[in-house]
Design a protein around this motif. Structure first.
Motif, short mmCIF file in Angstrom:
data_model
loop_
_atom_site.label_atom_id
_atom_site.label_comp_id
_atom_site.label_asym_id
_atom_site.label_seq_id
_atom_site.Cartn_x
_atom_site.Cartn_y
_atom_site.Cartn_z
N ILE A 1 0.82 -1.20 0.00
CA ILE A 1 0.00 0.00 0.00
C ILE A 1 0.86 1.26 0.00
N PRO A 2 1.89 1.38 0.87
CA PRO A 2 2.75 2.58 0.79
C PRO A 2 3.43 2.73 -0.57
N LEU A 3 3.88 1.59 -1.15
CA LEU A 3 4.52 1.65 -2.46
C LEU A 3 3.55 2.12 -3.52
N ILE A 4 2.33 1.61 -3.47
CA ILE A 4 1.31 2.02 -4.45
C ILE A 4 0.99 3.50 -4.29
N ILE A 5 0.93 3.98 -3.06
CA ILE A 5 0.66 5.40 -2.81
C ILE A 5 1.78 6.26 -3.39
N ILE A 6 3.04 5.82 -3.18
CA ILE A 6 4.19 6.59 -3.70
C ILE A 6 4.17 6.60 -5.23
N LEU A 7 3.95 5.43 -5.83
CA LEU A 7 3.89 5.36 -7.30
C LEU A 7 2.73 6.19 -7.85
N GLY A 8 1.58 6.12 -7.17
CA GLY A 8 0.42 6.89 -7.61
C GLY A 8 0.65 8.39 -7.50
N ALA A 9 1.45 8.80 -6.52
CA ALA A 9 1.73 10.23 -6.34
C ALA A 9 2.70 10.75 -7.39
N PHE A 10 3.67 9.92 -7.80
CA PHE A 10 4.69 10.37 -8.74
C PHE A 10 4.31 10.14 -10.19
N LEU A 11 3.56 9.10 -10.44
CA LEU A 11 3.12 8.82 -11.81
C LEU A 11 1.84 9.58 -12.11
N HIS A 12 1.56 9.77 -13.39
CA HIS A 12 0.33 10.45 -13.79
C HIS A 12 -0.86 9.57 -13.44
N PRO A 13 -1.82 10.09 -12.68
CA PRO A 13 -2.98 9.26 -12.29
C PRO A 13 -3.70 8.69 -13.51
N SER A 14 -3.76 7.40 -13.58
CA SER A 14 -4.40 6.73 -14.72
C SER A 14 -4.91 5.38 -14.25
N ILE A 15 -6.04 4.99 -14.79
CA ILE A 15 -6.62 3.71 -14.41
C ILE A 15 -5.74 2.56 -14.87
N TRP A 16 -5.04 2.73 -15.99
CA TRP A 16 -4.16 1.68 -16.51
C TRP A 16 -2.91 1.54 -15.64
N THR A 17 -2.41 2.67 -15.15
CA THR A 17 -1.28 2.61 -14.21
C THR A 17 -1.68 1.88 -12.95
N LEU A 18 -2.88 2.17 -12.46
CA LEU A 18 -3.39 1.51 -11.25
C LEU A 18 -3.53 0.01 -11.46
N ILE A 19 -4.04 -0.40 -12.62
CA ILE A 19 -4.20 -1.82 -12.93
C ILE A 19 -2.85 -2.52 -12.96
N LEU A 20 -1.87 -1.90 -13.62
CA LEU A 20 -0.54 -2.51 -13.71
C LEU A 20 0.12 -2.63 -12.34
N VAL A 21 0.04 -1.56 -11.55
CA VAL A 21 0.68 -1.59 -10.24
C VAL A 21 0.04 -2.65 -9.35
N LEU A 22 -1.28 -2.68 -9.31
CA LEU A 22 -1.97 -3.67 -8.48
C LEU A 22 -1.69 -5.09 -8.96
N GLY A 23 -1.65 -5.28 -10.28
CA GLY A 23 -1.40 -6.61 -10.82
C GLY A 23 0.02 -7.09 -10.59
N LEU A 24 0.99 -6.18 -10.68
CA LEU A 24 2.40 -6.56 -10.55
C LEU A 24 2.83 -6.77 -9.11
N LEU A 25 1.98 -6.39 -8.15
CA LEU A 25 2.36 -6.51 -6.75
C LEU A 25 1.47 -7.48 -5.96
N SER A 26 0.71 -8.32 -6.67
CA SER A 26 -0.25 -9.16 -5.95
C SER A 26 -0.22 -10.62 -6.37
N TRP A 27 0.93 -11.11 -6.83
CA TRP A 27 0.99 -12.46 -7.39
C TRP A 27 1.70 -13.47 -6.49
N GLU A 28 2.26 -13.04 -5.36
CA GLU A 28 3.14 -13.93 -4.58
C GLU A 28 2.41 -15.17 -4.04
#
Length: 305
Positions: free
Chosen positions: A145-172
Motif C-alpha cells: 500500500i505505501p509503495l502504491i501510494i508513492i507510485l500513484g503520487a509520482f506517476l500520472h494518475p491513470s486507471i491503466w497505471t493503477l491496474i498494472l501496479v496492483l497486478g504486478l504486486l499481488s501475485w506472490e
C-alpha cells in the motif's frame, strides 16, 4: 508412433474428464455445485456484472448530463445530484464498470504472473526454483500500500497505471500455491510417462499440469479480484485515482472533498460504499465456494480416474 498417439488420446480424455469433474457437468450434481459456490453470492455477482456490462439499461441519465447541483433524492433523481449536477444514481451504475474492470484486469495480471513463476519453479526445481522463490520472498516483504501510494503520487494518475501496479504486486501467494501443487503433480504417473516418451517440458506443463491447476487458480483469481477492488477504492478515496473515469472509489472521494459529508448527503456517499461492500462480498463468497471444491478435488487425488 502408435504409443504416442494412444498417449495423446489418453491425455486429451484425462483433461476433459478433469474439467467435467471439476465443473460437475452432471445435471444431478449441478444443484450441489451451486450450493458450494454459494448461490446468493453468485446471483449478487451476476447482478453487478450485468450492471457493469449494460449500464445504459439501468442508468436513468448519462453520467455527464448536468442538472441543478446538490439536489436531494426525488422522483426525477432517486439519489439526488452531486456538486456539479450529475445524477448520482447514473454515476453509481456506470461506476460499476470501472471498479470491476480494475479488479478483473489486475487479477488477470497477477494470476498470469503467479502461474508462470509457480509452474516453472515447481516443475524445474533446483537453482531456478531457489531463484524464483527467493524473488517471490523479496516481493512478499515489500509494503504494497505505501509503495502504491508513492507510485500513484509520482506517476500520472491513470486507471491503466493503477491496474498494472496492483497486478504486478499481488501475485506472490498465487505463485506459492501453484508451485506447491506443481511439485505434487509432476510426480504423477502420467507426467512421468509423458517425460519418458520425450515430450517437451512446455508440452507437459501445458497439457498435463496446467489442467490440474485450474481448481487452484479459480479461487485465487476471485479473491485477487476482490482485493484489487478494495485497493482501488482505497487509493481513489485518497485522491490517487483517475478522476476522468468515475469508479465507486472516486465517488466516495468526491463526496468527502466536495461537501457531501459536511452537508450530510448520505445518498451521495453511502450507496457507493454499499456497492463496494456487496460486490467484494459476492466475489469472496464465490472464491470460498471454489476453495471448497478445491478441497474435494484434492481428496480425489490427481491420479484417480
Amino acid at each position: 508412433m502408435m504409443q504416442k498417439e494412444a498417449y495423446l488420446q489418453e491425455s486429451t480424455r484425462r483433461w476433459k474428464d478433469s474439467i467435467a469433474h471439476y465443473l460437475n457437468l452432471d445435471i444431478r450434481k449441478y444443484g450441489r455445485t451451486l450450493k458450494k459456490l454459494n448461490l446468493g453470492g453468485f446471483l449478487l455477482f451476476a447482478f453487478f456484472l450485468v450492471l457493469a456490462l449494460f449500464p445504459s439499461l439501468f442508468a436513468p441519465y448519462s453520467p455527464t448530463e448536468r442538472f441543478f447541483s446538490y439536489e436531494s433524492p426525488s422522483t426525477a433523481h432517486l439519489l439526488g445530484t452531486n456538486d456539479i449536477g450529475n445524477d448520482i444514481l447514473s454515476e453509481l451504475v456506470y461506476g460499476a464498470r470501472i471498479s470491476m474492470m480494475v479488479g478483473f484486469a489486475s487479477a488477470c495480471i497477477s494470476t498470469l504472473i503467479g502461474l508462470m513463476i509457480g509452474l516453472c519453479s515447481g516443475y524445474f526445481r533446483g537453482t531456478l526454483d531457489e531463484l524464483l522463490m527467493g524473488f517471490t520472498d523479496v516481493v512478499l516483504t515489500i509494503p504494497k500500500i505505501p509503495l502504491i501510494i508513492i507510485l500513484g503520487a509520482f506517476l500520472h494518475p491513470s486507471i491503466w497505471t493503477l491496474i498494472l501496479v496492483l497486478g504486478l504486486l499481488s501475485w506472490e501467494s498465487i505463485a506459492r500455491v501453484v508451485r506447491s501443487k506443481t511439485l505434487q503433480i509432476r510426480e504423477a504417473g502420467y507426467v512421468k510417462s509423458a517425460r519418458c516418451m520425450g515430450f517437451s517440458s512446455f508440452h507437459i506443463m501445458r497439457s498435463e499440469i496446467f489442467p490440474n491447476l485450474t481448481h487452484v487458480l479459480l479461487p485465487k483469481f476471485m479473491l485477487a479480484t476482490a482485493s484489487a477492488m478494495i485497493s482501488e477504492a482505497s487509493l481513489s478515496f485518497l485522491g490517487l485515482g483517475d478522476i476522468s473515469m468515475k469508479s465507486w472509489g472516486i465517488m466516495l472521494s468526491f463526496a468527502f472533498s466536495r461537501g457531501g459529508f459536511i452537508r450530510d448527503m448520505w445518498w451521495w456517499y453511502i450507496p457507493p460504499g454499499v456497492c463496494i461492500t456487496l460486490c467484494v462480498m459476492s466475489i469472496a463468497l464465490i472464491g470460498f465456494g471454489f476453495e471448497e471444491r478445491d478441497k474435494e478435488y484434492g481428496k480425489r487425488g490427481v491420479d484417480a480416474e
